[in-house]
Enzyme design. Sequence first.
Site, short mmCIF file in Angstrom:
data_model
loop_
_atom_site.label_atom_id
_atom_site.label_comp_id
_atom_site.label_asym_id
_atom_site.label_seq_id
_atom_site.Cartn_x
_atom_site.Cartn_y
_atom_site.Cartn_z
N HIS A 294 0.84 -1.21 0.00
CA HIS A 294 0.00 0.00 0.00
C HIS A 294 0.87 1.25 0.00
O HIS A 294 0.59 2.22 -0.71
CB HIS A 294 -0.89 0.04 1.26
CG HIS A 294 -1.88 -1.07 1.38
ND1 HIS A 294 -1.99 -1.85 2.51
CD2 HIS A 294 -2.82 -1.54 0.52
CE1 HIS A 294 -2.96 -2.73 2.35
NE2 HIS A 294 -3.48 -2.58 1.14
N LYS B 124 -17.56 -7.54 8.08
CA LYS B 124 -16.19 -8.05 8.08
C LYS B 124 -15.63 -8.08 9.49
O LYS B 124 -15.90 -7.17 10.29
CB LYS B 124 -15.29 -7.13 7.22
CG LYS B 124 -15.18 -7.56 5.77
CD LYS B 124 -13.98 -6.86 5.12
CE LYS B 124 -13.89 -7.14 3.63
NZ LYS B 124 -12.76 -6.42 3.01
N ARG C 159 -1.90 -6.44 -8.44
CA ARG C 159 -0.78 -7.37 -8.19
C ARG C 159 -0.72 -8.52 -9.16
O ARG C 159 0.34 -9.03 -9.47
CB ARG C 159 -0.90 -7.96 -6.77
CG ARG C 159 -0.54 -7.02 -5.68
CD ARG C 159 -1.02 -7.53 -4.35
NE ARG C 159 -2.47 -7.47 -4.27
CZ ARG C 159 -3.18 -7.66 -3.17
NH1 ARG C 159 -2.57 -7.98 -2.06
NH2 ARG C 159 -4.48 -7.56 -3.19
N SER D 102 -2.40 -7.88 2.98
CA SER D 102 -2.77 -7.74 4.40
C SER D 102 -3.14 -9.10 4.98
O SER D 102 -2.85 -9.37 6.15
CB SER D 102 -3.97 -6.79 4.55
OG SER D 102 -3.61 -5.49 4.17
#
Length: 153
Positions: free
Chosen positions: A17, A41, A90, A127
């Site tokens: 990030h 979440k 990515r 993450s």
Amino acid sequence: MKKAIFPGSFDPITLGHVDIINRGVTLFDEVIVAIGENSSKNYMFSLEERKRFIENTFKDNPKVSVVSYSGLTTDFCKEIGVEFILRGLRNPADFEFEKAIAQTNRHLSTLETVFLLTSAQTSFISSSIVREIIRFDGDYQKLVPNSVRVKNP
Ligand code: ADP
């Protein structure tokens, strides 16, 4: 003034990030890191911790600010007057996922999404991998900025 939001969960912020944000500020006058709050979440870090980690990382960069939001990203962008969304890519899975979101956002609004390809050195970082390493008491510190520290690892 060109402003972009960089939305995400940042649970926690990683060097991947940080790379995207540092490169984003060369393209935009301001990058607003927007922490999305999704009540369904389960986060490892509280909103306050996630916000503090990011604020401390960029405390010397006046072009970076940190906010939190809930609801649709398009609505939030309209509310704060932002026309660009910054996202990192990515791998092909990111591309497929991001393509659908960006096209939906274009359908719902005039928002333009700008993608930056991950740097080779940080492309493997996520993450979720960092959280897994923290859970098993591994050396997570090489993957995150110095501001991310776990109280009782
Ligand atoms: P989300 O839950 O929205 O995927 P994340 O916090 O995981 O939120 O990611 C936010 C943004 O950062 C996404 O665009 C993601 O692709 C990007 N990102 C995450 N890790 C990296 C990395 N290692 N390199 C480049 N971009 C990354």
